[in-house]
Design an enzyme around this catalytic site. Structure first.
Site, PDB file in Angstrom:
ATOM      1  N   TYR A  56      64.535  15.281  -1.776  1.00  0.00           N
ATOM      2  CA  TYR A  56      64.944  16.687  -1.652  1.00  0.00           C
ATOM      3  C   TYR A  56      66.458  16.782  -1.671  1.00  0.00           C
ATOM      4  CZ  TYR A  56      61.567  20.399  -1.148  1.00  0.00           C
ATOM      5  OH  TYR A  56      60.661  21.377  -1.422  1.00  0.00           O
ATOM      6  N   GLU A  58      68.492  20.115  -1.838  1.00  0.00           N
ATOM      7  CA  GLU A  58      69.005  21.488  -1.913  1.00  0.00           C
ATOM      8  C   GLU A  58      70.516  21.494  -1.767  1.00  0.00           C
ATOM      9  OE1 GLU A  58      66.988  24.099   0.818  1.00  0.00           O
ATOM     10  OE2 GLU A  58      65.097  23.844  -0.247  1.00  0.00           O
ATOM     11  N   ASP A 202      70.576  32.863 -25.181  1.00  0.00           N
ATOM     12  CA  ASP A 202      69.441  31.989 -24.844  1.00  0.00           C
ATOM     13  C   ASP A 202      69.218  31.077 -26.050  1.00  0.00           C
ATOM     14  OD1 ASP A 202      66.944  30.834 -24.517  1.00  0.00           O
ATOM     15  OD2 ASP A 202      66.052  32.616 -23.591  1.00  0.00           O
ATOM     16  N   THR A 228      66.414  25.745 -22.327  1.00  0.00           N
ATOM     17  CA  THR A 228      65.524  24.716 -21.834  1.00  0.00           C
ATOM     18  C   THR A 228      66.046  23.389 -22.384  1.00  0.00           C
ATOM     19  OG1 THR A 228      64.103  25.140 -23.727  1.00  0.00           O
ATOM     20  CG2 THR A 228      63.437  26.114 -21.640  1.00  0.00           C
ATOM     21  N   LYS A 231      63.072  21.331 -25.953  1.00  0.00           N
ATOM     22  CA  LYS A 231      62.680  21.740 -27.309  1.00  0.00           C
ATOM     23  C   LYS A 231      63.446  20.851 -28.299  1.00  0.00           C
ATOM     24  CE  LYS A 231      61.209  26.379 -25.916  1.00  0.00           C
ATOM     25  NZ  LYS A 231      61.686  26.739 -24.593  1.00  0.00           N
ATOM     26  N   ARG A 237      60.946  18.513 -19.475  1.00  0.00           N
ATOM     27  CA  ARG A 237      60.775  19.927 -19.162  1.00  0.00           C
ATOM     28  C   ARG A 237      61.808  20.308 -18.117  1.00  0.00           C
ATOM     29  NH1 ARG A 237      56.134  21.648 -22.054  1.00  0.00           N
ATOM     30  NH2 ARG A 237      56.867  23.655 -21.305  1.00  0.00           N
TER      31      ARG A 237
END
Ligand code: DSN
Length: 421
Positions: A56, A58, A202, A228, A231, A237
């Site tokens: 974790y 954060e 985008d 992203t 692609k 991902r």
């Protein structure tokens, strides 16, 4: 078999292992033309499967809310520095979980609920998160939509300017999910300047082409850029936001704590690996080949009488209106999948049919180019597509084409799959 091998998974959960194995085989045997998909390298695949998934983190490097960041901080910093260097951007945030959260972060950074946002309409090639009605972005903000021209299938920058001057949106999106043509970033920037809007580009679909120099870059034109990473950029991902230094704080605050909790550190590591790969000289050749393949496939389809939106392509993507072939997009896509050609049915501009049963097909060449297919193969691929579209219900044709495609693809290696020893 899946590569790397997954013996522990096989022992612990044969059901899931079996499905993973079947998916690896499926990806190996098919011609994968989904415009938003690709094959990641074995190195990227390995990075996503590491112990980093246990952590974790954060916050941001040097300012975390959990201890034990000795390795995560340098991993995230490497990913950031590589993103900035690859795209020439002043700031990068590599934490968004995927494209839609990245786009939401842009709203969080610049808009108040109800503010006006302008984007390309979804059926014209835009994205849900650019203010489409069913998306939170269309419900919580006030959307204004530009379209493509009916006669050209292209965005008309004079129409965009007129609409922006009339509506005065606070945020303008350029880019989308089914745009076969070059995006005119300087013209969008000029309009945003004139109307006082923030310009967001985008580039999810074309990030790899931009990194490889096969599409102009929005850097220096757009205030903020989202993408992203999976692609044409050929990473895991995930997503990134690039911006000018001026907007760095607002973007970082919007991602965390604005929208997200802990970043997915295994994804961050894999993004860093993919960015390193995209900076290597071979990646520019890959990006050029993606475009060359798409142009060759578009030309071969046009020769067979296929109606291509905008008449062709400048990038990795081809959008076909099947109306003149007398078959809808969905049955055609389903038959093509049965025959070993995987793509998606898609709305075309001004589509009279419903989104779940539209008139078109969308295809892209990012994945087949990774497999090593080049222009010479595209006429054969167009011939297979044509044969299937003309025989969607003929099981014998679909079986024969699938066998021919399996035979062809066996000659093109795939990271993630190794022939059985
Ligand atoms: N699902 C992505 C695509 O296929 O283009 C967009 O979100």
């Amino acid at each position: 078999m899946h590569e790397p091998a997954v013996p522990h998974l096989q022992a612990a959960d044969p059901d899931i292992a079996g499905l993973v194995e079947a998916e690896a085989r499926r990806q190996f045997e098919k011609i994968r033309l989904i415009a938003s998909e690709n094959y990641v390298s074995s190195a990227v695949l390995e990075a996503t499967g590491t112990v980093l998934t246990n952590k974790y983190s954060e916050g941001y490097a040097g300012k975390r809310y959990y201890e034990g960041q000795q390795n995560v901080d340098p991993i995230e910093t490497l990913a950031i520095e590589r993103a900035k260097a690859l795209f020439g951007a002043e700031h990068a945030n590599v934490q968004p979980y995927s494209g839609s959260p990245a786009n939401l972060a842009v709203y969080m950074a610049f808009l108040e609920p109800g503010d006006k946002v302008m984007g390309l309409a979804l059926p014209m090639g835009g994205h849900l998160t650019h203010g489409w009605s069913v998306s939170a972005t269309g419900k919580w903000f006030t959307p204004v939509r530009y379209e493509v021209r009916r006669d050209t299938g292209r965005v008309d920058m004079d129409e965009v300017r007129d609409l922006a001057l009339k509506e005065r949106p606070k945020l303008i999106w350029c880019g989308g999910t089914a745009i076969p043509r070059t995006i005119d970033f300087p013209a969008f920037a000029e309009i945003a300047r004139e109307t006082g809007a923030v310009l967001a580009a985008d580039i999810a679909h074309i990030a790899g082409l931009i990194a490889g120099g096969a599409h102009p870059s929005p850097v220096g034109h757009a205030d903020v850029i989202t993408t992203t990473t999976h692609k044409t950029l050929r990473g895991p991902r995930g997503a990134m936001i690039l911006s000018t230094a001026e907007h760095a704080k607002a973007i970082d605050k919007a991602v965390f704590p604005g929208l997200q909790g802990g970043p997915h550190d295994h994804t961050t590591a894999a993004i860093a690996v993919a960015l390193k790969e995209a900076a290597e000289p071979g990646f520019a050749a890959y990006a050029r080949q993606v475009v060359a393949n798409a142009k060759a496939l578009a030309a071969a389809l046009a020769e067979r009488g296929y109606d291509l939106i905008s008449g062709g392509t400048d990038n990795h993507l081809v959008l076909i209106d099947l109306t003149n072939k007398g078959v809808a997009g969905k049955p055609a896509a389903q038959a093509l999948d049965r025959a070993g050609i995987e793509l998606n049915y898609n709305a075309v501009p001004f589509d009279p049919r419903k989104p779940f049963d539209p008139s078109g097909l969308r295809l892209g060449t990012g994945a087949i180019t990774t497999r090593g297919l080049t222009e010479e193969r595209m006429p054969r691929l167009a011939a297979w597509i044509d044969e299937v579209v003309r025989n969607v219900s003929d099981e014998a044709v679909l079986d024969r084409v699938a066998a021919e495609i399996r035979e062809l693809m066996a000659a093109y290696p795939m990271p993630g799959w190794a022939p059985a020893p």
